[in-house]
Design an enzyme around this catalytic site. Structure first.
Site, PDB file in Angstrom:
ATOM      1  N   LYS A  13       0.826  -1.214   0.000  1.00  0.00           N
ATOM      2  CA  LYS A  13       0.000   0.000   0.000  1.00  0.00           C
ATOM      3  C   LYS A  13       0.862   1.267   0.000  1.00  0.00           C
ATOM      4  CE  LYS A  13      -2.046  -1.095   3.905  1.00  0.00           C
ATOM      5  NZ  LYS A  13      -1.403  -2.402   4.217  1.00  0.00           N
ATOM      6  N   ARG A  88      -9.910   0.627   8.459  1.00  0.00           N
ATOM      7  CA  ARG A  88      -9.404  -0.695   8.818  1.00  0.00           C
ATOM      8  C   ARG A  88     -10.447  -1.526   9.541  1.00  0.00           C
ATOM      9  NH1 ARG A  88      -3.572   0.255   8.811  1.00  0.00           N
ATOM     10  NH2 ARG A  88      -2.452  -1.660   9.207  1.00  0.00           N
ATOM     11  N   ARG A 127      11.590  -5.083   5.315  1.00  0.00           N
ATOM     12  CA  ARG A 127      11.275  -3.674   5.017  1.00  0.00           C
ATOM     13  C   ARG A 127      12.142  -2.703   5.823  1.00  0.00           C
ATOM     14  NH1 ARG A 127       5.125  -1.843   5.388  1.00  0.00           N
ATOM     15  NH2 ARG A 127       5.189  -2.901   7.409  1.00  0.00           N
ATOM     16  N   ARG A 161      10.911  -0.467  11.276  1.00  0.00           N
ATOM     17  CA  ARG A 161       9.804  -0.287  12.210  1.00  0.00           C
ATOM     18  C   ARG A 161       9.879  -1.298  13.353  1.00  0.00           C
ATOM     19  NH1 ARG A 161       4.538   0.025   8.437  1.00  0.00           N
ATOM     20  NH2 ARG A 161       3.695  -0.995  10.293  1.00  0.00           N
ATOM     21  N   ARG A 172      -0.666  -8.798  13.560  1.00  0.00           N
ATOM     22  CA  ARG A 172      -1.198  -7.815  12.605  1.00  0.00           C
ATOM     23  C   ARG A 172      -2.000  -8.506  11.507  1.00  0.00           C
ATOM     24  NH1 ARG A 172       4.295  -5.156  11.314  1.00  0.00           N
ATOM     25  NH2 ARG A 172       3.173  -4.028   9.684  1.00  0.00           N
TER      26      ARG A 172
END
Ligand code: ADP
Ligand code: ADP
Ligand code: ZN
Length: 214
Positions: A13, A88, A127, A161, A172
């Site tokens: 996203k 969400r 990431r 992160r 998650r």
């Protein structure tokens, strides 16, 4: 144009929102980025967000709706925006409809990125981003052109992160299946949903999205 990018954590996203921002003059509204800024500021809400994000759970709907409501009133959103990470939950989706109605705005497309779970975990655990400009990278799939140097700003410091570890990723993904996935059928009733194969490489996903929004 108002777009929603929807899909599980790590589906792409943020990566695609940044590209749409550059190509279409739309503003990326990432609720995750907003919450990380609140955490960094040390505000009361930031302290609450820190705990919830580290647990891989979701922030209360009322807080998120308030944040988005204020943000879309800013002048830079007047030409349109891309919602990345919001809504969400079903209550967030219905609240967004009310907000947009009140402002006489309407949703363009809801773009759903489909990616399998194994790839999601690989994407999230690899990431990282530029500490200076926020440009996104991946250990394997999106390396800077020059090792250790940000393509966009030349920065040499990068961050990962706190919630991008395998354990938090599991919660998650659980939150996505339990609370977020159900908003796809919610929008499908309106014929504005486009499902895109997010397993393709980054450029081809961009091409597919362009095909949908024209
Ligand atoms: P999201 O915002 O949905 O959590 P990101 O856009 O941050 O996802 O992407 C997660 C990670 O996967 C990033 O490191 C990014 O570079 C990488 N990535 C994004 N799209 C793809 C893709 N189509 N193929 C491979 N890696 C991707
Ligand atoms: P991802 O890249 O995994 O999709 P985000 O950066 O969008 O993650 O969000 C990180 C975390 O911030 C989420 O796990 C959640 O705790 C919180 N968060 C972000 N957006 C929302 C939202 N709309 N509602 C509730 N919690 C949110
Ligand atoms: Zn940079």
């Amino acid at each position: 144009m108002i777009l929603i990018l929807l899909g599980p954590p790590g589906c792409g996203k943020g990566t695609q929102a940044k590209r749409l921002e550059d190509a279409h003059g739309l503003v990326q509204l990432s609720t995750g980025d907003m919450l990380r800024a609140a955490v960094a500021s040390g505000s009361e809400m930031g302290q609450q967000a820190k705990k919830i994000m580290e647990a891989g759970e979701l922030m209360p709907d009322e807080i998120m709706v308030e944040i988005i409501s204020e943000r879309i009133d800013q002048p830079d959103c007047a030409n349109g925006f891309i919602l990345d990470g919001f809504p969400r939950t079903t209550p967030q989706a219905t609240a967004l409809d009310k907000l947009l109605d009140a402002k006489s705005l309407s949703l363009g497309k809801v773009i759903v990125l489909k990616v399998n779970e194994k790839a999601l975990v690989e994407r999230i655990t690899g990431r990282y981003s530029c500490s200076n400009c926020g440009a996104g990278y991946h250990d394997t799939f999106q390396q800077p052109k020059q090792d250790g140097v940000c393509n966009s700003c030349g920065g040499t410091e990068f961050t990962r992160r706190a919630d991008d570890n395998e354990e938090t990723v599991r919660s998650r993904l659980g939150a996505y299946h339990a609370q977020t996935a159900e908003i796809v059928p919610y929008y499908e009733q309106r014929d504005i949903v486009a499902e895109i194969d997010g397993m393709q490489d980054i450029d081809n996903v961009t091409v597919a999205i362009q095909g949908v929004i024209g």
